[in-house]
Scaffold this motif. Structure first.
Motif, PDB file in Angstrom:
ATOM      1  N   PHE A   1       3.006  10.930  -2.126  1.00 45.73           N
ATOM      2  CA  PHE A   1       4.079  11.535  -1.350  1.00 45.73           C
ATOM      3  C   PHE A   1       5.406  10.872  -1.735  1.00 45.73           C
ATOM      4  CE2 PHE A   1       3.780   7.713   0.979  1.00 45.73           C
ATOM      5  CZ  PHE A   1       2.603   7.626   1.714  1.00 45.73           C
ATOM      6  N   ASP A   2       6.518  11.541  -1.361  1.00 46.69           N
ATOM      7  CA  ASP A   2       7.832  10.984  -1.646  1.00 46.69           C
ATOM      8  C   ASP A   2       8.323  10.196  -0.430  1.00 46.69           C
ATOM      9  OD1 ASP A   2       8.716  12.858   0.226  1.00 46.69           O
ATOM     10  OD2 ASP A   2       9.355  14.283  -1.304  1.00 46.69           O
ATOM     11  N   GLU A   3       9.555   9.667  -0.497  1.00 43.15           N
ATOM     12  CA  GLU A   3      10.055   8.813   0.581  1.00 43.15           C
ATOM     13  C   GLU A   3      10.191   9.564   1.894  1.00 43.15           C
ATOM     14  OE1 GLU A   3      13.331   6.236  -0.112  1.00 43.15           O
ATOM     15  OE2 GLU A   3      12.721   5.726  -2.147  1.00 43.15           O
ATOM     16  N   ALA A   4      10.597  10.845   1.833  1.00 39.89           N
ATOM     17  CA  ALA A   4      10.718  11.627   3.067  1.00 39.89           C
ATOM     18  C   ALA A   4       9.359  11.792   3.733  1.00 39.89           C
ATOM     19  CB  ALA A   4      11.339  12.995   2.773  1.00 39.89           C
ATOM     20  N   GLU A   5       8.333  12.057   2.921  1.00 37.77           N
ATOM     21  CA  GLU A   5       6.988  12.200   3.480  1.00 37.77           C
ATOM     22  C   GLU A   5       6.455  10.857   3.969  1.00 37.77           C
ATOM     23  OE1 GLU A   5       5.112  15.899   0.929  1.00 37.77           O
ATOM     24  OE2 GLU A   5       5.416  13.973  -0.056  1.00 37.77           O
TER      25      GLU A   5
ATOM     26  N   LEU B   1       0.831  -1.201   0.000  1.00 35.48           N
ATOM     27  CA  LEU B   1       0.000   0.000   0.000  1.00 35.48           C
ATOM     28  C   LEU B   1       0.867   1.252   0.000  1.00 35.48           C
ATOM     29  CD1 LEU B   1      -2.789  -0.969   2.566  1.00 35.48           C
ATOM     30  CD2 LEU B   1      -3.072  -0.607   0.112  1.00 35.48           C
ATOM     31  N   SER B   2       1.913   1.233   0.819  1.00 35.93           N
ATOM     32  CA  SER B   2       2.813   2.377   0.867  1.00 35.93           C
ATOM     33  C   SER B   2       3.499   2.576  -0.480  1.00 35.93           C
ATOM     34  CB  SER B   2       3.864   2.161   1.968  1.00 35.93           C
ATOM     35  OG  SER B   2       4.698   3.286   2.094  1.00 35.93           O
ATOM     36  N   GLY B   3       3.911   1.460  -1.110  1.00 37.78           N
ATOM     37  CA  GLY B   3       4.533   1.551  -2.424  1.00 37.78           C
ATOM     38  C   GLY B   3       3.596   2.112  -3.469  1.00 37.78           C
ATOM     39  N   ARG B   4       2.307   1.764  -3.370  1.00 37.74           N
ATOM     40  CA  ARG B   4       1.334   2.296  -4.317  1.00 37.74           C
ATOM     41  C   ARG B   4       1.214   3.808  -4.191  1.00 37.74           C
ATOM     42  NH1 ARG B   4      -4.439  -0.095  -3.507  1.00 37.74           N
ATOM     43  NH2 ARG B   4      -3.187  -2.005  -3.663  1.00 37.74           N
ATOM     44  N   LEU B   5       1.233   4.319  -2.963  1.00 37.15           N
ATOM     45  CA  LEU B   5       1.161   5.765  -2.754  1.00 37.15           C
ATOM     46  C   LEU B   5       2.400   6.459  -3.307  1.00 37.15           C
ATOM     47  CD1 LEU B   5      -0.317   5.846   0.857  1.00 37.15           C
ATOM     48  CD2 LEU B   5      -1.487   6.466  -1.260  1.00 37.15           C
TER      49      LEU B   5
ATOM     50  N   VAL C   1       5.011  10.389   7.650  1.00 35.65           N
ATOM     51  CA  VAL C   1       3.689   9.826   7.915  1.00 35.65           C
ATOM     52  C   VAL C   1       3.801   8.621   8.836  1.00 35.65           C
ATOM     53  CG1 VAL C   1       1.741   8.606   6.860  1.00 35.65           C
ATOM     54  CG2 VAL C   1       2.633  10.674   5.792  1.00 35.65           C
ATOM     55  N   ALA C   2       4.806   7.787   8.582  1.00 40.32           N
ATOM     56  CA  ALA C   2       5.006   6.602   9.427  1.00 40.32           C
ATOM     57  C   ALA C   2       5.298   6.998  10.867  1.00 40.32           C
ATOM     58  CB  ALA C   2       6.161   5.763   8.874  1.00 40.32           C
TER      59      ALA C   2
END
Length: 343
Positions: free
Chosen positions: A92-96, A82-86, A100-101
């Motif tokens: 969002f990018d990896e920093a975001e 799910l995170s990969g789909r977003l 979020v995490a």
């Protein structure tokens, strides 16, 4: 990604197999299956590098899992996908993603700790603390209800927040840069450290429960929002100065328990804030915090911008200046004490 309960040692003299079976029941319920995969196998399934999953796992607040340990379940793979789909959809990018995490991990981690304590207290009160089957039964009965309730509360809060955002965008200037000018308030219990040394755990829990419960009611009723609770202190925000000062007065009026154990200090400051993942940042937050620490018991201390805004309202207030307060970056902070005038 989700984390299953860490294996716990059974009480002395207990049947280890019964506790192991209870642990398995709880884990299957929470993770929808056992933890059967290593980090490498998760990588094969998702395409995420071990470094990426390690950063995400840490951001969520979970302890590191060694590479040779089967510490991941299907639910973890689903969450990663799910995170990969977003990420693929540029939501969002990896920093975001990591930010979020962190926000989810911190907020839900606290919630999970409270819920586990609730279950433990319920089991203890029923005299079943040493019965693993009873503990597993209690978790199986409680978790689905809590999950549905959490989903409802989240959706309800999201509806309110979305409505507020849409009303802002609907204004003629709504497509311009968003302004985040609001009142930031702190309220804390006077002498809490000393009080906590004088009363037992049951009394301390009751004091904190009253403070948190009444504060939440007062802030919500006054159209404010509690950003976070820090033990003996709350941080809240309001869009209107009239609401913020009324919340401050009502906190002083309603929180005390009649035993002189819940006297408060409140500080309010008006200015631009940076909202980030449910929290707020900026100089105005620091000012409100410092004003609270400088306020006398039972009073409301406000900064100069808040003072000017209050004087422009129709509120019947007694506003008096007090000696300046030193705050880093502000040489001449001129606070005022605000009181209600009652006929």
């Amino acid at each position: 990604m989700t984390a299953g309960p860490e294996p716990a040692s059974p009480p002395t003299g207990a049947d280890p197999q019964r506790w192991a079976r209870a642990q398995e029941r709880i884990e299957d319920l929470l993770l929808r299956g056992p933890r059967t995969m290593t980090r490498g196998e998760v990588q094969e399934r998702t395409g995420f590098t071990p470094e990426h999953t390690a950063r995400l796992w840490s951001a969520l607040g979970f302890p590191a899992t060694p590479d040779d340990v089967r510490g991941f379940a299907e639910a973890d793979v689903d969450a990663l996908e799910l995170s990969g789909r977003l990420l693929d959809e540029d939501t969002f990018d990896e920093a975001e993603e990591l930010a979020v995490a962190r926000a989810l991990g911190q907020g839900l981690g606290r919630l999970a700790e409270w819920q586990a304590t609730l279950v433990r207290r319920t089991i203890a009160d029923a005299g079943l603390a040493h019965d693993p089957d009873a503990i597993a039964d209690a978790v199986e009965a409680l978790v689905p209800t809590l999950e549905r309730l959490q989903s409802y509360v989240w959706r309800r809060h999201l509806a309110v927040t979305a409505g507020r955002m849409l009303s802002t965008l609907a204004r003629p200037d709504g497509d311009g840069p968003a302004e985040n000018r609001m009142v930031v308030g702190f309220a804390d219990i006077v002498g809490f450290t000393s009080l906590s040394r004088k009363i037992d755990e049951v009394e301390l829990r009751a004091v904190l429960e009253r403070f948190e419960t009444v504060s939440a009611e007062v802030v919500a009723r006054g159209r404010g929002r509690i950003v976070k609770t820090l033990g003996d202190e709350i941080l809240f925000v309001c869009e209107r100065v009239e609401d913020a000062v009324d919340i401050a007065f009502r906190l002083h009026e309603e929180v005390p328990d009649g035993e002189e154990r819940l006297t408060l200090r409140v500080g309010l400051a008006l200015g631009e804030v940076l909202p980030r993942y449910g929290d707020v940042y900026g100089p105005v937050v620091n000012i409100a915090s410092r004003l609270t620490s400088e306020a006398r018991p039972g009073t409301v201390l406000v900064d100069e911008d808040m003072t000017e805004a209050l004087r422009a309202t129709d509120l019947d207030l007694d506003i008096r200046s007090v000696p300046g307060v030193a705050v880093r970056g502000y040489r001449h902070l001129r606070p005022h004490v605000v009181r209600e005038r009652r006929g």
